[in-house]
Design a protein around this motif. Structure first.
Motif, mmCIF file in Angstrom:
data_model
loop_
_atom_site.group_PDB
_atom_site.id
_atom_site.type_symbol
_atom_site.label_atom_id
_atom_site.label_comp_id
_atom_site.label_asym_id
_atom_site.label_seq_id
_atom_site.Cartn_x
_atom_site.Cartn_y
_atom_site.Cartn_z
ATOM 1 N N VAL A 160 76.689 -16.460 59.016
ATOM 2 C CA VAL A 160 75.095 -16.817 58.998
ATOM 3 C C VAL A 160 74.376 -16.243 58.106
ATOM 4 N N PRO A 161 74.582 -16.220 56.839
ATOM 5 C CA PRO A 161 73.935 -15.824 55.618
ATOM 6 C C PRO A 161 72.379 -15.978 55.724
ATOM 7 N N THR A 190 74.373 -8.804 57.483
ATOM 8 C CA THR A 190 75.280 -7.675 57.845
ATOM 9 C C THR A 190 74.510 -7.450 59.213
ATOM 10 N N MET A 191 75.545 -6.930 59.911
ATOM 11 C CA MET A 191 75.253 -6.408 61.345
ATOM 12 C C MET A 191 73.827 -5.608 61.324
ATOM 13 N N GLN A 192 73.781 -4.611 60.422
ATOM 14 C CA GLN A 192 72.453 -3.881 60.326
ATOM 15 C C GLN A 192 71.095 -4.693 59.971
ATOM 16 N N GLN A 193 71.255 -5.586 59.296
ATOM 17 C CA GLN A 193 70.225 -6.422 58.831
ATOM 18 C C GLN A 193 69.852 -7.126 60.316
ATOM 19 N N LEU A 194 70.714 -7.391 60.827
ATOM 20 C CA LEU A 194 70.417 -8.244 62.203
ATOM 21 C C LEU A 194 69.694 -7.301 63.080
ATOM 22 N N LEU A 195 70.336 -6.234 63.329
ATOM 23 C CA LEU A 195 69.750 -5.072 64.253
ATOM 24 C C LEU A 195 68.228 -4.650 63.858
ATOM 25 N N ASP A 196 68.090 -4.491 62.434
ATOM 26 C CA ASP A 196 66.744 -4.068 62.108
ATOM 27 C C ASP A 196 65.559 -5.295 62.363
#
Length: 328
Positions: free
Chosen positions: A28-29, A34-40
């Motif tokens: 899902v770019p 990344t997972m961290q980008q999602l969480l941020d």
């Protein structure tokens, strides 16, 4: 939702959206790499991801691929924070009883937590490289939560809303190094090498009624060298729930998005369910027979950690690892 991080040769992997039955996945770019980008940016990105997740489960995503656990790193291949608790106090009580030590009453009211190394987790299907069998190699089957930004001093009653994801843990421990380190009065370090997490992390709603009181009310199944070792229920005998653990860890500092908080070894008073680590089995043997007959892990030994829903479907995928001699 179910999420994973494929190992694509980068430090943080590639975020993958995974179908509920773990059969399909899609990158899902356009939403997050990344997972961290999602969480941020969870509050902003979660609704977009949920819409795609619903479509993936309905078979409406044309570019989806077959999900492959072997391609997964830990959902967060590295994290800003990894703190592991010991929420099953009966496990701590047992360990102390086996060596003839009294357990302080405060252990029932104030959680035990140590801060682990989070710069390089091990992939869920990767070997565990260690240099010496004499270190007392052990697995610990656990559950962990991942939070968004948590304010300092958050109350336990408010902490659950900060829990965004759940995953399984193999908190590798080197039991024969622990006594010497604790004797220094400064906590674990060398006794706690890199940990591993399940291929998939899930939002709590995926558990339905099995997520209540900030606990997971399902058995955590561990196989050791292909034989069932234990399946204690994670919702039973959990003295401190995840909201309490998050509140405890955030008492004097805020937590950044992507903080991982572990439950500690799953353990039930009903020992017929088996154990989630070799140390507990050894303690029970010492209490019963005066000596431990179960050995710690040797090179070539394998551990598999998995959780299933009431229909027998794997929820997080499996941590499936072998201990090997480090050659570096």
């Amino acid at each position: 939702m179910k999420l994973a991080s494929y190992d694509n040769g980068t430090r943080d992997g590639q975020l993958m959206l995974v179908s509920r039955d773990l059969s399909k996945a899609v990158a899902v770019p356009a939403i997050a790499h990344t997972m961290q980008q999602l969480l941020d940016a969870w509050a902003l990105l979660n609704p977009q991801l949920q819409e795609l997740y619903d479509a993936l489960n309905e078979g409406l995503i044309d570019n989806s691929v077959d999900f492959d656990e072997a391609k997964c790193h830990s959902p967060l291949p590295r994290a800003y924070q990894w703190a592991d608790g010991s929420a099953y106090v009966n496990h701590v009580e047992l360990v102390r009883k086996a060596r003839g030590a009294q357990m302080p009453d405060t252990f029932w009211h104030d959680p035990l937590v140590y801060q682990g190394g989070s710069d390089c987790f091990i992939a869920p299907k990767a070997d565990i490289p260690l240099a010496n069998e004499d270190w007392g190699i052990d697995f610990e089957s656990e559950i962990a939560v991942i939070t968004d930004d948590v304010p300092m001093g958050v109350a336990a009653s408010d902490a659950q809303k900060h829990i965004k994801l759940l995953m399984l843990v193999n908190d590798v421990s080197l039991r024969n190094l622990i006594p010497g380190e604790l004797a220094k009065g400064f906590g674990f370090y060398q006794a706690k090498p890199s940990s591993s997490f399940s291929p998939v992390a899930i939002t709590p709603d995926e558990l339905g009624a099995q997520w209540k009181e900030s606990k997971v009310h399902l058995p955590l199944v561990t196989h050791f060298n292909g034989t069932l070792f234990g399946k204690p229920n994670a919702g039973v005998d959990m003295t401190f729930n995840f909201s309490q653990l998050v509140s405890h860890v955030a008492k004097t500092r805020p937590l950044g998005a992507g903080a991982i908080i572990g439950s500690g070894t799953i353990s039930n008073y009903d020992r017929s369910a088996g154990s989630s680590c070799l140390a507990e089995t050894r303690m029970l043997e010492m209490i019963a027979d005066g000596k431990a007959s179960t050995s710690f892990m040797q090179f070539g030994d394998e551990v598999r950690i998995e959780m299933f829903d009431e229909q027998g479907q794997s929820i997080f995928g499996a941590i499936d690892q072998k201990v090997v001699q480090y050659q570096g």
